[in-house]
Design an enzyme around this catalytic site. Structure first.
Site, PDB file in Angstrom:
ATOM      1  N   CYS A   3      -0.548   0.008  -6.247  1.00 48.54           N
ATOM      2  CA  CYS A   3       0.303   0.447  -7.592  1.00 48.54           C
ATOM      3  C   CYS A   3       1.907   0.126  -7.560  1.00 48.54           C
ATOM      4  CB  CYS A   3      -0.530   1.306  -8.173  1.00 48.54           C
ATOM      5  SG  CYS A   3      -2.452   1.207  -8.807  1.00 48.54           S
ATOM      6  N   ARG A  44       3.254  -5.904  -7.276  1.00 50.34           N
ATOM      7  CA  ARG A  44       2.988  -4.406  -6.832  1.00 50.34           C
ATOM      8  C   ARG A  44       1.439  -4.584  -7.780  1.00 50.34           C
ATOM      9  NH1 ARG A  44       4.903  -1.273  -2.925  1.00 50.34           N
ATOM     10  NH2 ARG A  44       3.960   0.350  -2.977  1.00 50.34           N
ATOM     11  N   TRP A  98      -2.854  -1.730  -9.551  1.00 50.98           N
ATOM     12  CA  TRP A  98      -3.889  -2.473  -9.548  1.00 50.98           C
ATOM     13  C   TRP A  98      -4.694  -1.474  -9.644  1.00 50.98           C
ATOM     14  CZ3 TRP A  98      -7.449  -3.046  -4.656  1.00 50.98           C
ATOM     15  CH2 TRP A  98      -7.499  -3.760  -4.435  1.00 50.98           C
ATOM     16  N   ASN A 124      -0.493   5.941  -7.679  1.00 49.70           N
ATOM     17  CA  ASN A 124      -0.907   5.283  -6.166  1.00 49.70           C
ATOM     18  C   ASN A 124      -1.745   5.480  -4.784  1.00 49.70           C
ATOM     19  OD1 ASN A 124      -0.535   3.148  -4.989  1.00 49.70           O
ATOM     20  ND2 ASN A 124       0.832   2.638  -3.793  1.00 49.70           N
ATOM     21  N   GLY A 125      -2.807   4.824  -4.760  1.00 50.05           N
ATOM     22  CA  GLY A 125      -3.453   5.748  -3.826  1.00 50.05           C
ATOM     23  C   GLY A 125      -4.981   5.506  -3.809  1.00 50.05           C
ATOM     24  N   GLU A 165      -4.093 -19.120   8.684  1.00 53.32           N
ATOM     25  CA  GLU A 165      -2.339 -19.529   7.313  1.00 53.32           C
ATOM     26  C   GLU A 165      -2.172 -20.057   6.560  1.00 53.32           C
ATOM     27  OE1 GLU A 165       0.106 -17.244   5.431  1.00 53.32           O
ATOM     28  OE2 GLU A 165      -1.191 -16.532   6.628  1.00 53.32           O
ATOM     29  N   LYS A 170      -3.391 -19.539   2.096  1.00 55.69           N
ATOM     30  CA  LYS A 170      -2.625 -19.533   1.208  1.00 55.69           C
ATOM     31  C   LYS A 170      -3.049 -19.979  -0.041  1.00 55.69           C
ATOM     32  CE  LYS A 170       0.864 -17.039   2.122  1.00 55.69           C
ATOM     33  NZ  LYS A 170      -0.833 -16.583   3.667  1.00 55.69           N
ATOM     34  N   GLU A 228      -5.624 -17.873  -1.583  1.00 50.81           N
ATOM     35  CA  GLU A 228      -4.791 -16.841  -2.800  1.00 50.81           C
ATOM     36  C   GLU A 228      -4.062 -17.219  -4.031  1.00 50.81           C
ATOM     37  OE1 GLU A 228      -2.967 -13.685   0.360  1.00 50.81           O
ATOM     38  OE2 GLU A 228      -1.937 -15.766   0.948  1.00 50.81           O
ATOM     39  N   HIS A 280     -19.648 -27.630  15.232  1.00 48.10           N
ATOM     40  CA  HIS A 280     -20.202 -25.768  15.550  1.00 48.10           C
ATOM     41  C   HIS A 280     -21.072 -26.388  14.415  1.00 48.10           C
ATOM     42  CE1 HIS A 280     -20.392 -26.557  19.868  1.00 48.10           C
ATOM     43  NE2 HIS A 280     -19.239 -27.408  20.002  1.00 48.10           N
ATOM     44  N   LYS A 304       0.391  -6.763  -3.290  1.00 43.59           N
ATOM     45  CA  LYS A 304       1.457  -6.915  -2.597  1.00 43.59           C
ATOM     46  C   LYS A 304       1.330  -6.322  -0.633  1.00 43.59           C
ATOM     47  CE  LYS A 304       4.886  -9.411  -0.440  1.00 43.59           C
ATOM     48  NZ  LYS A 304       4.855 -11.227  -0.031  1.00 43.59           N
TER      49      LYS A 304
END
Length: 612
Positions: free
Chosen positions: A2, A27, A73, A99-100, A485, A489, A492, A508, A607
């Site tokens: 947050c 955030r 968040w 935040n937490g 990666e 992307k 996301e 496989h 983020k």
């Protein structure tokens, strides 16, 4: 996860808080709220983004020179108006932004309920507000002492700013495991989860350490720990400009940051490579270089995109420095019982330097062994930079887009320099090969700019795949992590299911998924595995799969096989990840834009993951 912003001083607080929340929205953006103190506390909050909060506040009382704000968040409690921060205690004595995660909030809530407290929200933060108030009223202590006593009962992580209605003109801040920075001005203070809301007003900041509590008003800055030991605030100057947090003419921060990469890589090796390209200087690890040279093994701890950067470096450290490497998800490593040796070197990689799992993992290493711990992060003064023995900063500049781009390539750049430096010091790399490798690295920004000049063509390729529901990414060797990666992307920001695989593993299992609706993005540059990757492409085409091949400039063979071919300039094989990832970033970005997705603020993501 947050974003917190707060102000106490002589200015009107409201515009500072709103602008600060806008800058912190990367955030968290499930809900937002502010509390302004002026002959009482005026609280405004709502589900949604900061712009929704601005609409709520229109026409309301917004005067006052002290206030706190929050963009959320969600962890405890769904995103809605009631669960949005700030939260107030039952009797209105305390207003809190947090935040937490308070892990034992259930137990604390039960105790407070037995004492007559009622709760409006589902959040752990409201529990904390009531816990502070209960101690304050029952023990008849100061607000600062009530906060410290309450925090001794708390299990979990927190970044907090707290206002007590009985002590107007004063704010209390505290942190443990969640970042909080205090900007120091003339008779004014700014508090935030990071420096972005602060730099417009001051470049002087204090980074709170774990279990520190700050009490500020226009004339005082008192700092203590939870045990009441007085601390001296360490004021630092931050090097951050307004331009770095402005997206300029770009439509999104992510696009700007993709285009920033040539410059951020140059900034990362600037001053660290000699003019004649014969030497690499990494002053941050100079004191521990003997430990690195003699290391039994290197353990890399990271999460998400940083983990992919660590995987790239595994190939480089093992090939050029001949040191065995293990790349671990920090979130898993911290819950295992790993075998650690005193001559291990542990490298923590994190863009923010505040990633909760990575921090917890290095603390576990510290407790259990005498291994040397290094940090690679992008934020000066961050927790990882302060809790490691040594380290190297990337110089990517602030990254606002939630999906990491330039931080990834800057991390690879630092890890590559470390691998080359170690290999040369260990005499595994000859002087001539060393110069060749360093020269090749310095050429990467220019070659990356060449790729970006063809963004329009890559956009046209992306346009063909906007409606797919699945995608596969294949790579071999050092390009396998880039496949991971690329898939990440796409997931996301466009919400398309995608998976990255070593190309040889396709047969496989994943080959069963391939049909005419499945695009397969193949990293097929000219290297030692080129012939093998060509065979893998043929296997895909034999099953009617659509192939998008990332190839070395001038490559002819694959043009007859692949449905689409994107060229990148030739480079040293070990540096190909830095170039090959750029088209994948652009493809993901363009597909997301065409699908109408919020590129900079993808759903359910934030983020900096500063909570478990």
């Amino acid at each position: 996860m947050c974003g917190i912003v707060a102000y106490v001083g002589e200015r009107t607080a409201y515009p500072i808080l709103i602008k600060g929340l806008q800058r912190l929205e990367y955030r968290g953006y499930d809900s937002a709220g502010i509390a302004l103190m002026n002959e009482g506390t005026h609280l405004y909050k709502c589900k949604g983004k900061v712009k929704d909060l601005e609409n709520i506040v229109k026409g309301q009382e917004i005067s006052g020179s002290i206030g706190i704000g929050h963009t959320r968040w969600a962890t405890h409690g769904e995103p809605n108006d009631t669960n949005a921060h700030p939260h107030q205690s039952m009797n209105g004595k305390f207003t809190v932004v947090h935040n937490g995660i308070i892990e034992n909030y259930g137990h604390l809530k039960k105790e407070l309920t037995n004492r007559g407290y009622e709760f409006k929200s589902e959040t752990d933060t409201e529990v904390l507000a009531n816990l502070i108030e209960n101690i304050y009223l029952e023990q008849k202590v100061s607000a600062e002492l009530a906060v410290r006593l309450a925090l001794t009962k708390v299990v979990g992580a927190y970044g907090l700013v707290i206002y007590c209605a009985d002590e107007p003109g004063r704010l209390i801040a505290a942190r443990k495991g969640s970042p909080l920075v205090i900007g120091v001005g003339e008779n004014e203070y700014f508090m935030a989860s990071d420096a972005t809301p602060i730099i417009e007003y001051t470049d002087k900041v204090v980074f709170l350490n774990d279990e520190e509590v700050a009490v500020v008003d226009t004339e005082h800055f008192d700092l203590k720990n939870l045990k009441n030991d007085i601390k001296t605030p360490q004021v630092q100057k931050i090097e951050l400009s307004i331009d770095e947090i402005d997206k300029g003419d770009y439509e999104h921060f992510m696009l700007k940051e993709i285009h920033d990469q040539p410059s951020s890589i140059e900034d990362t090796f600037r001053g660290r490579i000699s003019m004649d390209h014969s030497k690499i200087f990494l002053g941050g690890i100079l004191d521990v270089l003997p430990s690195l040279i003699k290391a039994r093994r290197i353990i890399i701890l990271a999460c998400g995109t940083s983990w992919h950067a660590g995987l790239v470096s595994e190939y480089l450290f093992e090939e050029y420095a001949r040191i065995p490497v293990e790349v671990e998800y920090a979130s898993e490593f911290r819950y295992r019982k790993p075998i650690l040796y005193s001559d291990d070197v542990v490298i923590a990689v994190s863009q923010s330097g505040e990633t909760a799992d990575t921090l917890a993992a290095i603390r576990m290493v510290r407790e259990q062994s005498e291994a040397t711990i290094l940090g690679i992060c992008n934020v000066a003064g961050s927790s990882i930079s302060r809790e490691t023995d040594a380290g190297v900063y990337t110089h990517a500049g602030i990254e606002i887009g939630v999906a990491s781009t330039k931080a990834f390539t800057a991390q690879i750049t630092v890890l590559t320099m470390m691998a080359f430096l170690l290999g040369h010091r260990k005499k595994i790399i000859s002087d001539s090969d060393y110069v060749e490798l360093v020269n090749a690295l310095t050429e990467i920004p220019g070659k990356m700019r060449e790729i970006l000049e063809h963004e329009g063509f890559i956009k046209d390729v992306a346009n063909k795949y906007t409606q797919v529901t699945n995608a596969l990414y294949l790579g071999r060797g050092v390009l396998y992590p880039v496949a991971l990666e690329g898939a990440l992307k796409l997931k996301e920001i466009s919400y398309i299911h995608a998976e990255g695989y070593p190309a040889a593993e396709m047969k496989h299992g994943p080959i069963a998924l391939i049909d005419e609706n499945m695009p397969v993005f193949v990293l097929a540059v000219k290297d030692d595995s080129y012939e093998k990757i060509t065979s893998n492409i043929q296997e895909v085409k034999a099953r009617n799969g659509k192939v998008v091949a990332i190839v070395t400039q001038g490559e002819k063979t694959l043009r007859s096989m692949a449905d689409d071919v994107i060229e990148i300039p030739a480079c040293h094989k070990s540096l190909s990840p830095l170039l090959a990832v750029v088209p994948l970033q652009i493809i993901s970005y363009q597909i997301a834009v065409m699908r109408g997705c919020n590129v900079d603020q993808p759903r359910n993501l934030a983020k900096s993951v500063t909570v478990e």
